[in-house]
Design a protein around this motif. Structure first.
Motif, short mmCIF file in Angstrom:
data_model
loop_
_atom_site.label_atom_id
_atom_site.label_comp_id
_atom_site.label_asym_id
_atom_site.label_seq_id
_atom_site.Cartn_x
_atom_site.Cartn_y
_atom_site.Cartn_z
N ASN B 121 0.28 4.54 -1.86
CA ASN B 121 0.03 3.62 -2.36
C ASN B 121 1.26 2.73 -2.44
O ASN B 121 1.01 1.56 -2.39
N GLU B 133 -6.78 3.40 -8.40
CA GLU B 133 -7.31 4.92 -8.31
C GLU B 133 -8.63 4.86 -9.05
O GLU B 133 -8.76 4.31 -10.22
N GLU B 138 -6.38 10.13 -12.11
CA GLU B 138 -5.47 9.49 -11.17
C GLU B 138 -5.33 8.05 -11.83
O GLU B 138 -4.16 7.58 -11.67
N GLN B 142 -1.81 6.32 -12.63
CA GLN B 142 -1.28 5.04 -11.75
C GLN B 142 -0.70 4.05 -12.88
O GLN B 142 0.30 3.29 -12.61
N ARG B 145 2.58 4.95 -13.74
CA ARG B 145 3.34 5.22 -12.52
C ARG B 145 4.15 6.48 -12.47
O ARG B 145 5.21 6.56 -12.37
#
Ligand code: SF4
Lengths: 266, 477
Positions: B121, B133, B138, B142, B145
């Protein structure tokens, strides 16, 4: 050939059994050893204690020190040769002898064969009584509600689950009450508990809460390491549960002070 | 992905002090293991299936080169492409080049641990390509972070409230200004946001649960169906998988699927099981026009033929972590890299080096619960012990541990000296512990007494001293 210990010896001669005391029992709780001797004698064995036995080698084995482990294992193999059975009041030390020793000598066939002979004759105490000697009840009295922790090696390496419960069932006055997760590790793990004390504490904290929630007055298990760990935690938390090795109760020695306590009896 | 495994002790402290994490772990510990237990109970042949699954994987590993070549032949014949990536850097380069070749701006990703392993990524973002994602968990991490904390439930460390806050923060700009409290509303909002991203994506990047050599298919199981959108809508589908994902036949896949879902979530099978076999054929109504499989080694082939090979049987079900009391206490992030729990403790030293990950195989009591549930019967404690042996050989074991061990092993090999010393220790501890029967603090044992009392020995001397005193018999009352 390995002597067949599952059928009684010819002409009712008592079985000649060696007790592997374990280093923790030797140092902290000799009563467990004496309870084991009594249970074995009551079941018709003569018990010998090879005098120079020390430790099964797990501290080295679990720290990755294979050379030392082999030296210690060789010492034990030598010392315990020639008995019909070697009995250990601990699932973890019993598992070490019966499940792990042979693999230490993969490159030494003669020694491996001897280790395999020892492995085939080594038994954890309660499973030896029930599975090999066919003991179905004991003459003991213990007035309390009891919960039983399944120590990991005994449970998962040696399949010890029903045997202690079956014998405890025959103890007069004793009521069994299971905790919600008796099969989850108590967080002892030998050197683990001092190498990773925070994780170990979280694990034994949960175990201690589970024991308390069961409402039992006594906690039993078959491994002194786990028992010292759980007793230490319960007592630090101010929990009055009595902690004992299962052999003490089965051998009718339940009037001894519990682990980590003096003067307090039943 | 950057590892923090070296800071394991620090990570553990953070994890134990994090109330949200501890709340989530409390639920996980009961939920997953209970669901697996029930699923296994309903299937009497489950233990036999575990044997079969183990045997399939062992057979494949023994003939890995053959099945990988067979897989490549089949994919090529179907009009797809196989790319071999010896290292993580190679895999990143191959994927980036493929994306650039079609001028991709956004790619739709479905959950893939390998993509975390190679850190794709960040790499794509640096090239101006936005990876999205599409797996709900996920997607949540994401936005935050964060790395995943579990291999099948990447956001399992978060509470519902934390997810609600995250969505409000990130979706506000898209017009969602209300903080949601119901789980189903959160899912609906994520679905709405993600739907448009699927439609925008130029490339779909997925992992694979299995690569089937016989048919050249990649096989993927999900519960959300997101992978199916990732691999049918965009014009290029890239499958990223590691070498040990290949299996011989569809028949084998059927066996592995039966143990996989039950071990993972207690389901009989996952909701979606998708086979992708080559690119869109003429006459197909949809599907990608390009189909690529990137096969990653990244240090795995070096364990083939060694006593560590068994780790490659793993089918990433997550059961070992769901049943691990250490994982249950500290969660996945504390392990410091992509794969947590028992399988992480075994894989991580292999993939990023045992110096970096030296704590992981040590932070285990060897309780064996992982091995007792692993669907492919990986002897995880044994493999962790092998790592400890390597650390010991290479002097990576901490000095204090080595010194303590050296003293102990000196004594353990000198029984008479040992007896003298234990006799003395027993008497001293029994004497000083006489009052209460235990110690609240003890020199050299602070690791113990910080959290627990230390039980004092019984009075009367060691077992061996008493046994000798009574002439080789037990003292009788
Ligand atoms: S090691 Fe076994 S239990 Fe753990 S994820 Fe892999 S297959 Fe599942």
């Amino acid at each position: 050939m390995v002597a067949d210990v599952s059928s009684p010896p010819a002409n009712n001669r008592p079985r000649r059994v060696a007790l592997f005391v374990t280093c923790l029992v030797d140092l902290f709780r000799p009563s467990v050893g004496f309870a084991a001797v009594k249970l074995l004698e009551d079941a018709g064995c003569t018990v010998e204690v090879p005098p120079l036995q020390v430790c099964c080698g797990q501290p080295a084995y679990n720290s990755g020190d294979r050379t030392t482990t082999r030296a210690i294992a060789a010492q034990i193999v030598e010392m315990f040769e020639g008995y019909e059975a070697v009995v250990v009041p601990s699932g973890s030390c019993g598992g070490m002898l019966s499940r792990h020793y042979p693999g230490l000598f993969d490159d030494e066939p003669a020694m491996k064969a001897r280790a395999e002979r020892l492995a085939a004759r080594s038994h954890e105490l309660v499973s030896f009584l029930v599975d090999v000697l066919g003991v179905t009840s004991v003459a003991a009295h213990y007035e309390d509600v009891v919960t039983y922790h399944d120590s990991c090696s005994g449970l998962r390496e040696l399949g010890i689950k029903q045997q202690p419960r079956r014998l405890l069932d025959s103890v007069r006055g004793l009521t069994m009450r299971e905790m919600s997760t008796p099969e989850v590790c108590c967080g002892f793990g030998g050197t683990f508990c001092v190498k990773y004390p925070e994780i170990s504490n979280a694990m034994v904290g949960e175990k201690s809460a589970d024991v308390a929630a069961s409402g039992a007055g006594t906690l039993l298990a078959g491994d002194l390491g786990c028992l010292l760990n759980m007793a230490g935690k319960l007592q630090r938390d101010g929990n009055p549960v009595r902690v004992r090795h299962v052999a003490e109760v089965l051998a009718d020695m339940g009037s001894l002070p519990p682990i980590g306590e003096v003067g307090r009896q039943r | 992905m950057q590892s923090t495994s070296r800071n394991f002790h620090h990570n553990v402290e953070d994890a134990l002090a994090n109330p949200n994490l501890q709340d989530s772990l409390a639920k996980l510990k009961v939920g997953f293991s209970e669901r697996r237990r029930q699923a296994v109970e309903r299937l009497p042949e489950f233990e036999a299936l575990r044997d079969a699954a183990r045997d399939i994987k062992n057979h494949t590993l023994a003939n890995l080169d053959f099945y990988l070549e067979e897989f490549e032949r089949k994919v090529t014949a179907l009009g797809g492409h196989v790319h071999w990536a010896p290292t993580a850097a190679d895999a990143r380069r191959i994927i980036t080049e493929l994306c650039l070749s079609v001028g991709a701006r956004t790619i739709a990703k479905s959950k893939s641990m390998i993509s975390e392993e190679i850190g794709i990524n960040d790499h794509l973002e640096a090239q101006g390509i936005a990876p999205i994602e599409t797996d709900l968990g996920e997607y949540i991490i994401q936005l935050r972070r964060e790395p995943p904390s579990h291999i099948i439930a990447p956001a399992v460390h978060l509470t519902k409230d934390q997810v609600a806050d995250t969505f409000l923060e990130h979706h506000r700009a898209l017009g969602f200004t209300q903080r949601l409290t119901e789980r189903s509303d959160l899912v609906a909002e994520a679905r709405h946001v993600l739907r448009q991203k699927f439609l925008d994506a130029d490339v779909g990047l997925t992992g694979a649960n299995f690569l089937v050599a016989e048919t050249g298919s990649s096989m993927l199981v999900t519960n959300e169906g997101n992978a199916d959108l990732s691999n049918t809508l965009p014009r290029m589908h890239i499958v990223l998988a590691s070498i040990e994902k290949v299996i011989p036949t569809l028949e084998d896949a059927a066996v592995l699927l039966r143990v996989l879902a039950r071990s993972a979530t207690g389901q009989e099978s996952s909701v979606y099981t998708t086979l992708n076999t080559g690119p869109k054929r003429s006459g197909d109504l949809d599907g990608p026009s390009q189909y690529h499989v990137v096969i990653l080694d990244n240090g795995r082939s070096s364990v083939l033929g060694t006593d560590m090979q068994e780790m490659l049987r793993c089918i990433r079900c997550g059961a070992c972590m769901n049943h691990c009391p250490v994982y249950g206490a500290i969660g996945g992030h504390a392990y410091g890299w992509v794969y947590p729990g028992p399988i992480g403790a075994v894989l991580t030293p292999q993939l990023i080096g045992v110096e970096e990950a030296s704590n992981l195989p040590n932070a285990s009591t060897f309780c064996g619960r992982c091995e007792s549930v692993c669907p492919v019967r990986i002897p995880l404690p044994k493999l962790m012990r092998h790592w400890r042996e390597r650390e010991f050989e290479r002097h990576l074991t901490p000095k204090a541990v080595r010194q303590g061990l050296a003293l102990w092993s000196f004594l353990a090999q000198r029984p008479k000296l040992y007896r003298l010393l234990t006799g003395w220790t027993n008497r001293t501890l029994a004497l000083f512990g006489r009052g209460e029967g235990r110690f609240r603090a003890l020199p050299l044992a602070s690791g113990w007494t910080r959290f627990r009392d230390f039980p004092a020995p019984e009075s009367g001397g060691t077992f061996h001293a008493q046994w000798a005193r009574h002439g080789g018999a037990r003292p009788r009352p």
